[in-house]
Motif scaffolding. Structure first.
Motif, PDB file in Angstrom:
ATOM      1  N   GLU A 146       0.827  -1.218   0.000  1.00  0.00           N
ATOM      2  CA  GLU A 146       0.000   0.000   0.000  1.00  0.00           C
ATOM      3  C   GLU A 146       0.859   1.265   0.000  1.00  0.00           C
ATOM      4  O   GLU A 146       0.578   2.215  -0.731  1.00  0.00           O
ATOM      5  CB  GLU A 146      -0.945   0.013   1.204  1.00  0.00           C
ATOM      6  N   GLY A 147       1.904   1.246   0.847  1.00  0.00           N
ATOM      7  CA  GLY A 147       2.814   2.391   0.925  1.00  0.00           C
ATOM      8  C   GLY A 147       3.490   2.633  -0.413  1.00  0.00           C
ATOM      9  O   GLY A 147       3.598   3.766  -0.886  1.00  0.00           O
ATOM     10  N   PHE A 148       3.931   1.539  -1.037  1.00  0.00           N
ATOM     11  CA  PHE A 148       4.571   1.653  -2.348  1.00  0.00           C
ATOM     12  C   PHE A 148       3.595   2.205  -3.388  1.00  0.00           C
ATOM     13  O   PHE A 148       3.930   3.088  -4.174  1.00  0.00           O
ATOM     14  CB  PHE A 148       5.111   0.293  -2.807  1.00  0.00           C
ATOM     15  N   ARG A 149       2.360   1.696  -3.371  1.00  0.00           N
ATOM     16  CA  ARG A 149       1.365   2.133  -4.372  1.00  0.00           C
ATOM     17  C   ARG A 149       1.059   3.621  -4.252  1.00  0.00           C
ATOM     18  O   ARG A 149       0.787   4.291  -5.250  1.00  0.00           O
ATOM     19  CB  ARG A 149       0.065   1.324  -4.248  1.00  0.00           C
ATOM     20  N   ALA A 150       1.083   4.143  -3.027  1.00  0.00           N
ATOM     21  CA  ALA A 150       0.798   5.567  -2.826  1.00  0.00           C
ATOM     22  C   ALA A 150       1.894   6.418  -3.480  1.00  0.00           C
ATOM     23  O   ALA A 150       1.602   7.379  -4.203  1.00  0.00           O
ATOM     24  CB  ALA A 150       0.687   5.877  -1.338  1.00  0.00           C
ATOM     25  N   VAL A 151       3.148   6.032  -3.271  1.00  0.00           N
ATOM     26  CA  VAL A 151       4.259   6.776  -3.893  1.00  0.00           C
ATOM     27  C   VAL A 151       4.182   6.630  -5.412  1.00  0.00           C
ATOM     28  O   VAL A 151       4.412   7.579  -6.172  1.00  0.00           O
ATOM     29  CB  VAL A 151       5.643   6.240  -3.411  1.00  0.00           C
ATOM     30  N   GLU A 152       3.848   5.429  -5.859  1.00  0.00           N
ATOM     31  CA  GLU A 152       3.777   5.145  -7.298  1.00  0.00           C
ATOM     32  C   GLU A 152       2.761   6.081  -7.979  1.00  0.00           C
ATOM     33  O   GLU A 152       3.026   6.604  -9.061  1.00  0.00           O
ATOM     34  CB  GLU A 152       3.378   3.666  -7.480  1.00  0.00           C
ATOM     35  N   THR A 153       1.627   6.309  -7.331  1.00  0.00           N
ATOM     36  CA  THR A 153       0.605   7.193  -7.905  1.00  0.00           C
ATOM     37  C   THR A 153       1.128   8.625  -8.006  1.00  0.00           C
ATOM     38  O   THR A 153       0.940   9.292  -9.033  1.00  0.00           O
ATOM     39  CB  THR A 153      -0.694   7.142  -7.064  1.00  0.00           C
ATOM     40  N   ASP A 154       1.819   9.096  -6.967  1.00  0.00           N
ATOM     41  CA  ASP A 154       2.417  10.449  -7.000  1.00  0.00           C
ATOM     42  C   ASP A 154       3.383  10.579  -8.164  1.00  0.00           C
ATOM     43  O   ASP A 154       3.377  11.568  -8.893  1.00  0.00           O
ATOM     44  CB  ASP A 154       3.290  10.670  -5.739  1.00  0.00           C
ATOM     45  N   VAL A 155       4.229   9.566  -8.326  1.00  0.00           N
ATOM     46  CA  VAL A 155       5.249   9.593  -9.372  1.00  0.00           C
ATOM     47  C   VAL A 155       4.593   9.574 -10.759  1.00  0.00           C
ATOM     48  O   VAL A 155       4.984  10.326 -11.655  1.00  0.00           O
ATOM     49  CB  VAL A 155       6.227   8.410  -9.203  1.00  0.00           C
ATOM     50  N   LEU A 156       3.582   8.763 -10.914  1.00  0.00           N
ATOM     51  CA  LEU A 156       2.896   8.689 -12.204  1.00  0.00           C
ATOM     52  C   LEU A 156       2.311  10.059 -12.567  1.00  0.00           C
ATOM     53  O   LEU A 156       2.469  10.525 -13.704  1.00  0.00           O
ATOM     54  CB  LEU A 156       1.796   7.614 -12.162  1.00  0.00           C
ATOM     55  N   ALA A 157       1.657  10.694 -11.606  1.00  0.00           N
ATOM     56  CA  ALA A 157       1.054  12.008 -11.863  1.00  0.00           C
ATOM     57  C   ALA A 157       2.141  13.021 -12.230  1.00  0.00           C
ATOM     58  O   ALA A 157       1.961  13.832 -13.152  1.00  0.00           O
ATOM     59  CB  ALA A 157       0.272  12.470 -10.636  1.00  0.00           C
ATOM     60  N   GLU A 158       3.265  12.928 -11.542  1.00  0.00           N
ATOM     61  CA  GLU A 158       4.380  13.841 -11.799  1.00  0.00           C
ATOM     62  C   GLU A 158       4.915  13.651 -13.229  1.00  0.00           C
ATOM     63  O   GLU A 158       5.128  14.611 -13.949  1.00  0.00           O
ATOM     64  CB  GLU A 158       5.487  13.511 -10.794  1.00  0.00           C
ATOM     65  N   LEU A 159       5.092  12.406 -13.621  1.00  0.00           N
ATOM     66  CA  LEU A 159       5.649  12.128 -14.952  1.00  0.00           C
ATOM     67  C   LEU A 159       4.663  12.477 -16.066  1.00  0.00           C
ATOM     68  O   LEU A 159       5.057  12.926 -17.139  1.00  0.00           O
ATOM     69  CB  LEU A 159       6.086  10.661 -15.056  1.00  0.00           C
TER      70      LEU A 159
END
Ligand code: S3P
Length: 177
Positions: free
Chosen positions: A57-70
Motif C-alpha cells: 500500500e505504501g509503495f502504491r501511494a508513492v507510485e501514484t504520485d510519481v505517475l502524476a508527476e511524470l
C-alpha cells in the motif's frame, strides 16, 4: 523525432518495458524514464526497501504520485512498474493524457527473462506470479491503446514494432525541418 503525447509502457514484470522504452528512445532521439528508477531516486530508497518498510500500500501511494508527476512533464516515454494498472486513479491518469502500449508476456516467459527476482518483491515464486499475471490481464487490456505480443521476440524487434505503431497513430512524429 518528437512525441505528441506521453507514451506509457505497461505489462507484467519481465515484459521488457524498460529495455524497449530505452531502445526506442535511443533510436528516435526522444526522452525516456523508468518509473521505478525515478521513484527510487525521489525517495532515496530501493523499491524492495519501500515494500519492506511500508508494505505494498505504501509503495502504491508513492507510485501514484510519481505517475502524476511524470504525466505532467513534457511528453516522454515512460516505462511503468507492472502494478501501475491496479489503482483506478492510475488508470485514469494513463487514459487521460497518455498513449498506452501494453507489452504482453506470460509469467513463464517473464521468469525466463528476469535474471534477478530479488529486486521484485512481487515475483518471488512462479505459481503466484502466474496467478497475478492472469488476474491483471483484464486491467492491462482495459488501459491499452495498442497491444504488442512479445513472445519469442527480442528487444530490437519489439522496439521497431512499437515505433511503427506510434508513427501510424501520429504519436511519434518527424520533427518539421
Ligand atoms: C511491480 C513491478 C515492479 C515494481 C514493483 C511492483 C508489480 O516493476 O514496480 O516491484 O506490482 O508488478 P517492473 O514491472 O518494472 O518489474
Amino acid at each position: 523525432m518528437e512525441l505528441a503525447r506521453p507514451v506509457f509502457f505497461v505489462g507484467f514484470m519481465g515484459a521488457g518495458k524498460t529495455s524497449v522504452a530505452r531502445r526506442l528512445a535511443r533510436s528516435c532521439s526522444v526522452a525516456s524514464v523508468d518509473m521505478d528508477t525515478y521513484l527510487e531516486r525521489r525517495e532515496g530508497k530501493r523499491v524492495k526497501e519501500i515494500f519492506a518498510e511500508s508494505g505494498e500500500e505504501g509503495f502504491r501511494a508513492v507510485e501514484t504520485d510519481v505517475l502524476a508527476e511524470l504525466a505532467a512533464k513534457e511528453p516522454l516515454l515512460v516505462s511503468c512498474g507492472g502494478g501501475v494498472i491496479l489503482r483506478e486513479e492510475n488508470r485514469a491518469i494513463l487514459a487521460e493524457g497518455g498513449f498506452v502500449v501494453y507489452l504482453r508476456v506470460t509469467a513463464d516467459e517473464a521468469a525466463s527473462r528476469i535474471s534477478d527476482t530479488s529486486s521484485r518483491p512481487l515475483f518471488q515464486d512462479l505459481e503466484a506470479a502466474r496467478a497475478r499475471c492472469e488476474e491483471r490481464l483484464p486491467l492491462y487490456e482495459a488501459v491499452a491503446d495498442v497491444t504488442v505480443d512479445t513472445a519469442g521476440k527480442g528487444v530490437a524487434a519489439i522496439a521497431r514494432e512499437v515505433q511503427r505503431l506510434l508513427e501510424k497513430e501520429g504519436i511519434l512524429c518527424r520533427r518539421p525541418r
